[in-house]
Design an enzyme around this catalytic site. Structure first.
Site, short mmCIF file in Angstrom:
data_model
loop_
_atom_site.label_atom_id
_atom_site.label_comp_id
_atom_site.label_asym_id
_atom_site.label_seq_id
_atom_site.Cartn_x
_atom_site.Cartn_y
_atom_site.Cartn_z
N HIS A 143 5.60 -10.77 4.11
CA HIS A 143 5.06 -9.44 3.86
C HIS A 143 5.80 -8.34 4.62
CE1 HIS A 143 3.43 -10.16 7.80
NE2 HIS A 143 2.93 -8.95 7.85
N HIS A 183 6.87 -2.97 6.52
CA HIS A 183 5.65 -3.79 6.50
C HIS A 183 4.88 -3.48 5.21
CE1 HIS A 183 1.69 -5.31 7.62
NE2 HIS A 183 2.25 -5.92 8.67
#
Length: 451
Positions: free
Chosen positions: A359, A374
């Site tokens: 992620h 992120h």
């Protein structure tokens, strides 16, 4: 139930419903009345769940996999109510029949084993627990022990294990102050002093990752000192009667029926603190790692202009719901509300950090600028589901290279915010970021923060 759901990426409301089923009045009455209970002919061993934690942790952990499976295979139009329904009609009976009895029994057995060890030789047990505690914290294994603390306090009213972890906390604080006293590096002295104060109040991660573990010898000094203090705590039979991270403000949680045991804990943590500080000062350490880090920050002072690594609407970090990002604690940056599930390399450089959950990614430009991208908030809980990583650790990258692809709709359907923070983690203080919808510029601090 709630904290387990957050950890395992499960639906918090369904998790609470499962917990509610375990303590539903008629379920409790079955245990109280010792009624023979079956479920479609399967015998059910009724347990008391009102003061346990392990059964619900097991239940929510399994439920997280059930939810992920059906979210992938049930149609979008009905999965918001079909998946919770399936989760409830499978997990509640399984918990009452399997997870509950296993959890309660295993929790009692583990607690009984540790209490027997403490009864056999409390000094060695206390020294061992205190000595290994921060090592367990580094690897995250300590979370497997925390439910035992809670379970003991809930069922017995006290716990013998938690007090042995207190010297480990104070030892890290002492090591940080030892670094502060010995170091000739002004930045390191400041860092060690501030993280030492934080550790005194129970938060050791800044001290461990920022100072002691980084310099190695101070961490070893802290482990040795913690073991000494843990042995003292074990000798006095100190107990905890409430939860809370050990620290100056939470010392009252260790006041049980015996004030002698409490005074023993104070002696133990005091010895750990001062011994760790003295050992750190005597053993010494190398200031160079901090100097090299400072050099890296200096390199990141070059002006540069880059495109956004994610297509979408660029917004300020203040729009991010996560306070760590929004406050700028991790560094300056911006956020993007994606319109396309793709992360593109904005610079020439190298991949410096990849995550098993896919992620997020860290990259470093050729001029030393470090960038963390992120995707989403709390999406680490998806454990890589809906994400695909297209690069490897230390791989060279060029502008336009695809780093990560992700399914926006599926991530949002599982209840996660898709807003994507982009953080410049090592900007020198005199640099600032100027942003518009076409490009991001890093330059001298002479422009408004958001154009």
């Amino acid at each position: 139930a709630v904290t387990s759901a957050r950890k395992f990426g499960a639906n918090q409301f369904v998790a609470m419903t499962v917990a509610g089923a375990l303590i539903y009045p008629t379920i409790i009455q079955l245990k109280t009345d010792a009624v023979t209970t079956t479920f479609f002919g399967i015998p059910v061993t009724m347990m008391s769940y009102t003061s346990t934690v392990i059964p619900i942790i097991l239940a929510v952990w399994v439920m997280s996999y059930v939810e992920k499976f059906f979210n992938r295979h049930v149609h979008e139009s009905v999965k918001n109510f079909v998946t919770p329904l399936i989760a409830l009609i499978t997990i509640v009976p399984l918990t009452l029949i399997v997870f509950g009895p296993i959890g309660v029994t295993s929790g009692d057995l583990i607690a009984a084993f540790i209490l027997k060890v403490l009864a056999f030789n409390p000094i060695l047990a206390g020294a061992f627990i205190a000595g290994v505690w921060q090592v367990l914290v580094i690897f995250g294994i300590h979370w497997g022990v925390v439910p035992i603390f809670i379970n003991n306090i809930a069922t017995k009213g006290y716990d013998y294990i938690k007090p042995a972890t207190a010297p480990a906390i104070f030892a890290q604080a002492g090591a940080s102050f030892g670094v502060m006293l010995r170091s000739k590096n002004k930045k390191l002295k400041t860092l060690a002093g501030s993280t030492g104060i934080t550790a005194l109040f129970g938060i050791t991660e800044p001290a461990v990752y920022g100072v002691t573990l980084r310099l190695k010898r101070p961490f070893i000094a802290a482990v040795i000192s913690a073991a000494v203090g843990g042995g003292i705590v074990g000798h006095f039979g100190s107990v905890a009667v409430a939860s809370g991270p050990p620290g100056l403000l939470t010392l009252p949680v260790f006041i049980g029926d015996s004030m002698t045991a409490f005074y023993g804990l104070l002696i133990g943590v005091g010895v750990s603190f001062f011994l760790s500080m003295v050992l750190t000062y005597i053993l010494g350490f190398e200031d160079d790692p901090i100097e090299k880090e400072a050099e890296k920050n200096v390199r990141a002072s070059t002006d540069m202009t880059i495109p956004s690594p994610v297509s979408g609407q660029i917004v300020s970090l203040e729009k991010v719901s996560d306070s760590v990002f929004a406050s700028g604690a991790m560094g300056q940056g911006f956020a993007v509300v994606p319109t396309e599930g793709k992360v593109i390399a904005p610079v020439s450089g190298q991949v410096t950090a990849i995550f098993a959950s896919k992620h997020a990614i860290g990259i470093r430009s050729e001029n030393g600028m470090e960038i963390l991208i992120h995707v989403g908030i709390d999406t680490v809980r998806l454990d890589g589901t809906h994400f695909e990583l297209h690069v490897a650790q230390d791989q060279k990258i060029e502008p336009g290279d695809v780093l990560i692809t992700f399914d926006i709709e599926s991530i949002q359907a599982e209840g996660y915010d898709i807003i994507t923070p982009v953080i410049f983690t090592n900007l020198s203080e005199e640099r600032h970021i100027t942003i518009d919808q076409d490009q991001i510029s890093v330059s001298e601090y002479n422009k408004p923060a958001f154009a």
